[in-house]
Design an enzyme around this catalytic site. Structure first.
Site, mmCIF file in Angstrom:
data_model
loop_
_atom_site.group_PDB
_atom_site.id
_atom_site.type_symbol
_atom_site.label_atom_id
_atom_site.label_comp_id
_atom_site.label_asym_id
_atom_site.label_seq_id
_atom_site.Cartn_x
_atom_site.Cartn_y
_atom_site.Cartn_z
ATOM 1 N N GLU A 77 0.814 -1.217 0.000
ATOM 2 C CA GLU A 77 0.000 0.000 0.000
ATOM 3 C C GLU A 77 0.851 1.272 0.000
ATOM 4 O OE1 GLU A 77 -4.059 -0.990 2.296
ATOM 5 O OE2 GLU A 77 -2.284 -1.215 3.549
ATOM 6 N N GLY B 114 -12.873 -2.803 2.018
ATOM 7 C CA GLY B 114 -14.000 -3.581 1.508
ATOM 8 C C GLY B 114 -15.231 -2.702 1.394
ATOM 9 N N MET C 235 -9.229 -2.031 8.556
ATOM 10 C CA MET C 235 -8.759 -2.514 9.849
ATOM 11 C C MET C 235 -7.894 -1.520 10.639
ATOM 12 S SD MET C 235 -7.904 -6.428 8.609
ATOM 13 C CE MET C 235 -7.519 -7.071 10.234
ATOM 14 N N ASP D 211 -12.461 -4.998 -2.679
ATOM 15 C CA ASP D 211 -13.426 -6.104 -2.665
ATOM 16 C C ASP D 211 -14.737 -5.583 -2.102
ATOM 17 O OD1 ASP D 211 -13.697 -6.969 0.415
ATOM 18 O OD2 ASP D 211 -11.592 -6.483 0.037
#
Length: 228
Positions: free
Chosen positions: A13, A79, A171, A195
């Site tokens: 990332e 997500g 997260m 996703d």
């Protein structure tokens, strides 16, 4: 001149960003990985925190303590929770919350007396301008980002996060926002969807991880240029 702390959870990332700024790796105790670069007169400290809320909070505090940063920006992948989101869409955080903390929220009753951590308005507006003008961003949204120590791939978890107001999940963001809030440092969380946080999440995550990460990197680079 300003000092920016840029945080990502995983090395992938941060890869494009490190190359773009020809960043130099620093050897400082307590950091997993940290690099130094410049954008105009502004100093940039790019840190890879490791995955999860504790790693993210520790990394944020280290950036504040070691470099006295003026701003914190967290970039990476997420997500999608909202039904309007598709892979490679961008979410600019208006605020961050935890989705795995007591919903009756002891955070509101006790220090820091809030369960919602607001992103900085100036950074939000700059990010919106970058996304509007970008040739690589098809769709972007401003909304609540929800964080928790789990990879979301079950519909019931996704529905629960949506009921809390989250439009995407990851997260680290809430822990970064929480730590920045305590230190009175303006912050922004910006994520690209890798996703859709459903039963196919692990498959689409593998496919879109690197593309989504690079897109977030490019947007944050645009933000830094806009603020130089």
């Amino acid at each position: 001149m300003a000092r920016f702390g840029i945080i990502s959870a995983m090395p992938v990332e941060l890869e494009w960003f490190i190359k773009e700024y020809n960043a130099k790796e620093l050897n400082i105790n307590g950091f997993y990985k940290v690099y130094e670069g410049k954008e105009g007169s502004n100093e940039i400290f790019m840190a890879c925190s490791g995955i999860g809320k504790v790693n993210a909070a520790v990394c944020t505090q280290k950036l504040v303590d070691a470099f006295n940063v003026d701003y914190i920006v967290n970039m990476g992948i997420a997500g999608g929770i909202s039904k309007k989101l598709r892979t490679l869409d961008v979410v600019i955080g208006s605020e961050v919350i935890y989705h795995d903390f007591n919903p009756d929220s002891l955070l509101e009753k006790y220090f820091p007396n809030t369960r919602v951590f607001k992103c900085d308005e100036r950074l939000i507006k700059t990010a919106e301008k970058v996304c509007k003008e970008s040739a690589v961003v098809d769709n972007y949204y401003v909304g609540c980002i929800a964080s928790g120590d789990c990879f979301v791939e079950k519909s019931e978890t996704k529905e629960y996060i949506e009921s809390l107001g989250g439009i995407c999940c990851e997260m680290e963001g809430a822990a970064i926002g929480h730590t920045a809030h305590i230190n009175n440092v303006p912050f922004l969380i910006i994520r690209t969807i890798s996703d859709l946080a459903d039963e196919n999440a692990s498959i689409s995550y593998e496919e879109f991880e690197r593309r989504a990460a690079e897109q977030s990197n490019r947007i944050v680079s645009g933000i830094l240029k806009g603020l130089s």
